[in-house]
Motif scaffolding. Structure first.
Motif, PDB file in Angstrom:
ATOM      1  N   ALA A   1       0.832  -1.207   0.000  1.00  0.00           N
ATOM      2  CA  ALA A   1       0.000   0.000   0.000  1.00  0.00           C
ATOM      3  C   ALA A   1       0.864   1.254   0.000  1.00  0.00           C
ATOM      4  O   ALA A   1       0.488   2.283  -0.577  1.00  0.00           O
ATOM      5  CB  ALA A   1      -0.931  -0.015   1.216  1.00  0.00           C
ATOM      6  N   GLU A   2       2.049   1.161   0.634  1.00  0.00           N
ATOM      7  CA  GLU A   2       2.945   2.322   0.667  1.00  0.00           C
ATOM      8  C   GLU A   2       3.389   2.736  -0.732  1.00  0.00           C
ATOM      9  O   GLU A   2       3.601   3.927  -0.999  1.00  0.00           O
ATOM     10  CB  GLU A   2       4.182   2.007   1.524  1.00  0.00           C
TER      11      GLU A   2
ATOM     12  N   ILE B   1       0.693   4.836  -2.182  1.00  0.00           N
ATOM     13  CA  ILE B   1       0.705   6.155  -1.533  1.00  0.00           C
ATOM     14  C   ILE B   1       1.803   7.032  -2.126  1.00  0.00           C
ATOM     15  O   ILE B   1       1.601   8.231  -2.365  1.00  0.00           O
ATOM     16  CB  ILE B   1       0.876   5.998  -0.007  1.00  0.00           C
ATOM     17  N   ARG B   2       2.955   6.423  -2.391  1.00  0.00           N
ATOM     18  CA  ARG B   2       4.043   7.188  -3.002  1.00  0.00           C
ATOM     19  C   ARG B   2       3.666   7.652  -4.405  1.00  0.00           C
ATOM     20  O   ARG B   2       4.037   8.760  -4.817  1.00  0.00           O
ATOM     21  CB  ARG B   2       5.326   6.350  -3.024  1.00  0.00           C
TER      22      ARG B   2
ATOM     23  N   ILE C   1       0.684   8.400  -5.342  1.00  0.00           N
ATOM     24  CA  ILE C   1      -0.290   9.489  -5.176  1.00  0.00           C
ATOM     25  C   ILE C   1       0.411  10.782  -4.781  1.00  0.00           C
ATOM     26  O   ILE C   1       0.080  11.870  -5.263  1.00  0.00           O
ATOM     27  CB  ILE C   1      -1.350   9.093  -4.127  1.00  0.00           C
ATOM     28  N   LYS C   2       1.413  10.685  -3.909  1.00  0.00           N
ATOM     29  CA  LYS C   2       2.105  11.887  -3.438  1.00  0.00           C
ATOM     30  C   LYS C   2       2.817  12.625  -4.569  1.00  0.00           C
ATOM     31  O   LYS C   2       2.915  13.855  -4.550  1.00  0.00           O
ATOM     32  CB  LYS C   2       3.109  11.510  -2.340  1.00  0.00           C
TER      33      LYS C   2
ATOM     34  N   GLN D   1       6.877  16.627  -3.860  1.00  0.00           N
ATOM     35  CA  GLN D   1       7.296  15.328  -3.328  1.00  0.00           C
ATOM     36  C   GLN D   1       8.445  14.753  -4.129  1.00  0.00           C
ATOM     37  O   GLN D   1       9.301  14.034  -3.598  1.00  0.00           O
ATOM     38  CB  GLN D   1       6.113  14.356  -3.334  1.00  0.00           C
TER      39      GLN D   1
END
Length: 730
Positions: free
Chosen positions: A443-444, A447-448, A450-451, A565
């Motif tokens: 999941a991380e 998330i990366r 998306i960031k 990011q």
């Protein structure tokens, strides 16, 4: 001008002559006629560009700009990779042994063959040695060039020998060496830097190749989006998501480091073919050559090409790809596969793969297309029938070929996929699934994505493409046509462009499925997402935003958000400062070189065996290249040391393999990446009758007698002698 679009009449010639004389007179009154000479040269150049290259001067200037920007992107990526690699290991200050130890697991195995060739008396002697190798799976003699996709090492070794011979002939130095004081009571070592150092030469060319890959990414993004800003978006997205896009800076010798750049080239050529109504034979030949260069270095390439062929077939079914062009691409793939089969000395995994079967089955479906369309009304039912025919025939043909060739090397792939959807598990499957890189995507990672806005931008782009595709399908079904309109040339051009977008979207979906199932394969997904991101600059998709300037400002705004990011990710990478040190393994390798004979045979954990072969030249019975069925069986026999089986049974297996020494690592007995994934627990799945007993490795770490004798140990490694007679126990 030198080139004219029409033939001038007499009046035009007269006026042209007068103008020429007037200009000539003025220039003579100027500075030696320099203005006239400049205009003449400029005209000659413009004529050359237009007549010979088929480009206008402005198009030529844009092409030069693209090439310059691509070279800059490639240089920056090469420097970035080299900088990260040096910072992580302090590679330039490592001894030759430390550099070899830094190539762990498969990396060390591949590099060992490069070392074999460059240390042989001649290149041909070295080539013969790796094609008749008895050190890798003792006592078997195997052709490692056939088994391990070693063409990159062969090419680099030939270049290294040629380079060092040439430099030595002219007396030019190729490396600088100095003594490094390592402190902490360790002996000083000699460290060398420069292309004359084998390891330095090896990694330098890997990074140069991947620098060239970034140049291809810029050209790819520019061509796909029709904008140099699109190429910039692709490159920046790759840098902003660098840790998710590649691992070449940490693992240079892995097969993907050599193979993936050629996939980028192959997909760029394929994009050009899909956009061109009648691609030339030279273009198809270039596609075939890029296929070969992609497949030769990497055994996994066939699975990637399977997803490509499937995406193309789906585009064909939807009407975006003509049967003629689809068959041309299939023939090119078939020829490439045949060439690789020959160059790999008849490696049966190529012909028994789903990729090979898929090529044949799709060809058959297209050949029977007219009969199918004549029988059934064109539409969704026909599309579904073609898909079913492809899937069923591919599976049947694959298993028939596997039976004919007696191939079972890729059986673990089917078991691995089966384990993802069911509770099925066995020893070989758990050796993969217990490794984090073969687990489901984290999941991380999402998330990366998306960031850095990579995922939202791709969802938006694919959404627009899907919307237009659905409109095309609805229009097709309403008109009840078996083909898209062939009459309107403009409509056909637009159809080709839309077909390219549909193919890339389907390819993205295929890569996403692979990445979700096996996290390691995000190395295909992330770069393709970067390529797709260039389409935010496409006026075909986002022309509704307004004029060109408004679209560019919108893209710059999105890049600004990405950069927040993205730069944080880059700074995190630049902040990685390390220094390689593995004294326990260095002590082990030095002991082996000093205290064992050259014909000694070793067994142990796969990563350690690669280091033993590379740095000591001793024979081993197992290694990290786990794709071969026979090697999996040998490794299973060796790894019984970490099971709960009786010591006598394990000893018999090692004697059967003719092992002289077993290298025991206590960490392999106790560590677990997640519940159920320690080696004794993995063995419990396979050897349930001994479950609950104390693992043999635990007993051996306490006292190896009476079945083995300990001849070396430190805080990590313990070398056990495998006795052949009672005298060996003393």
């Amino acid at each position: 001008m030198v080139a004219k679009t029409r033939k001038p009449n007499a009046k035009d010639q007269s006026s042209e002559k007068d103008r020429s004389q007037s200009v000539s007179g003025k220039s003579r009154r100027g500075k030696d006629g320099k203005g006239s000479a400049f205009q003449s040269k400029n005209g000659l150049f413009a004529g050359f560009v237009r007549n010979k290259l088929g480009l206008s001067p402005s198009a030529f200037a844009r092409g030069i700009t693209v090439l310059v920007l691509a070279l800059i992107a490639g240089f920056l990526h090469w420097y970035h990779l080299s900088h990260l690699f040096e910072n992580d290991r302090h590679f330039s200050h490592m001894s030759s042994l430390e550099k070899e130890m830094a190539f762990r697991t498969e990396m060390g195995l591949y590099y060992s063959y490069f070392k074999t060739i460059i240390e042989a008396r001649s290149f041909m002697d070295g080539l013969y040695m790796i094609m008749n190798d008895r050190l890798t799976e003792y006592p078997l003699v195997i052709n490692t060039l056939k088994r391990f996709n070693l063409y990159p090492e062969v090419v680099l070794a030939s270049w290294y020998r040629a380079f060092t011979s040439t430099m030595d002939f002219f007396g030019f130095p190729t490396k600088m060496c100095w003594t490094i004081n390592r402190g902490e009571g360790l002996d000083p070592v000699e460290s060398c830097e420069g292309l004359g150092d084998p390891a330095y030469f090896y990694v330098t060319f890997v990074f140069l190749l991947n620098g060239a890959m970034m140049s291809l990414f810029f050209i790819y993004g520019t061509y796909l989006s029709g904008s140099r800003l699109g190429g910039t978006v692709t490159v920046l997205c790759f840098f902003f998501n660098h840790g998710e896009s590649t691992r070449v800076m940490w693992t240079p010798p892995l097969r993907e480091s050599f193979s993936y750049p050629f996939l980028v080239l192959q997909m760029l050529l394929l994009t050009y073919i899909l956009r061109t109504r009648n691609p030339s034979k030279h273009t198809m030949m270039a596609l075939g050559i890029s296929n070969v260069f992609f497949m030769l270095p990497w055994q996994f390439a066939q699975f990637v090409l399977l997803t490509q062929v499937a995406s193309l077939f789906a585009s064909y079914i939807l009407g975006y790809l003509s049967p003629t062009k689809m068959q041309s691409v299939l023939v090119t793939h078939m020829i490439s596969l045949a060439v690789c089969f020959l160059l790999m000395f008849g490696n049966s995994m190529l012909l028994t793969s789903f990729y090979a079967s898929s090529l044949v089955s799709i060809w058959g479906v297209i050949a029977l297309r007219d009969r199918l369309v004549g029988t059934f009304k064109p539409g969704i039912f026909t599309w579904v029938m073609q898909c079913l025919a492809w899937v069923v025939s591919t599976v049947i043909l694959k298993f028939m070929l596997s039976v004919i060739f007696g191939a079972s090397d890729d059986a673990h792939i089917s078991s691995l996929i089966k384990s993802k959807f069911t509770s099925y598990k066995d020893f070989d499957t758990m050796m993969y699934t217990c490794a984090a890189e073969f687990d489901f995507i984290e999941a991380e990672t999402l998330i990366r994505y998306i960031k850095t806005m990579l995922l939202p931008v791709n969802v938006l782009i694919v959404g627009f493409i899907a919307g237009r595709t659905i409109q095309d399908i609805i229009m097709f079904l309403r008109n009840e046509k078996t083909e898209k309109s062939e009459d309107d040339e403009t409509e056909q051009t637009q159809l080709l462009v839309r077909g390219v977008l549909v193919y890339h979207s389907l390819q993205l979906v295929a890569f996403a499925v692979l990445a979700v199932l096996i996290m390691r394969l995000k190395l295909f997904l992330t770069p393709h997402m970067c390529i797709m991101s260039c389409l935010i600059c496409s006026r075909q998709l986002f022309g509704w935003i307004g004029e060109k300037f408004k679209l560019q400002m919108t893209v710059v705004g999105i890049l600004s958000i990405m950069a927040v990011q993205g730069f944080a990710n880059l700074q995190s990478q630049w902040g990685i400062i390390g220094e390689f040190s593995n004294f326990p393994q260095e002590e082990l390798l030095e002991w082996i070189k000093d205290n064992t004979s050259p014909n000694t045979v070793f067994a142990g954990a796969m990563p350690t065996m690669a280091s033993v072969k590379l740095s000591t030249g001793r024979a081993i019975v197992n290694h990290p290249h786990y794709e071969d069925a026979g090697l999996r069986e040998r490794t299973k026999m060796v790894y019984a040391m970490y099971s709960r089986k009786p010591a006598e049974e394990v000893k018999r297996n090692l004697i059967k393999l003719q092992v002289d020494y077993f290298i025991l690592e206590d960490s392999w007995c106790t560590r677990r990446s997640k519940p159920g994934c320690s080696m004794p627990e993995i063995w419990d799945v396979e050897d349930s009758q001994n479950a609950g007993k104390v693992p043999l490795c635990t007993l051996m770490s306490r006292d190896s007698r009476p079945h083995f004798s300990t001849v070396f140990h430190n805080n990590i490694y313990k070398v056990l002698r495998v006795p052949k007679t009672v005298r060996d126990m003393r």
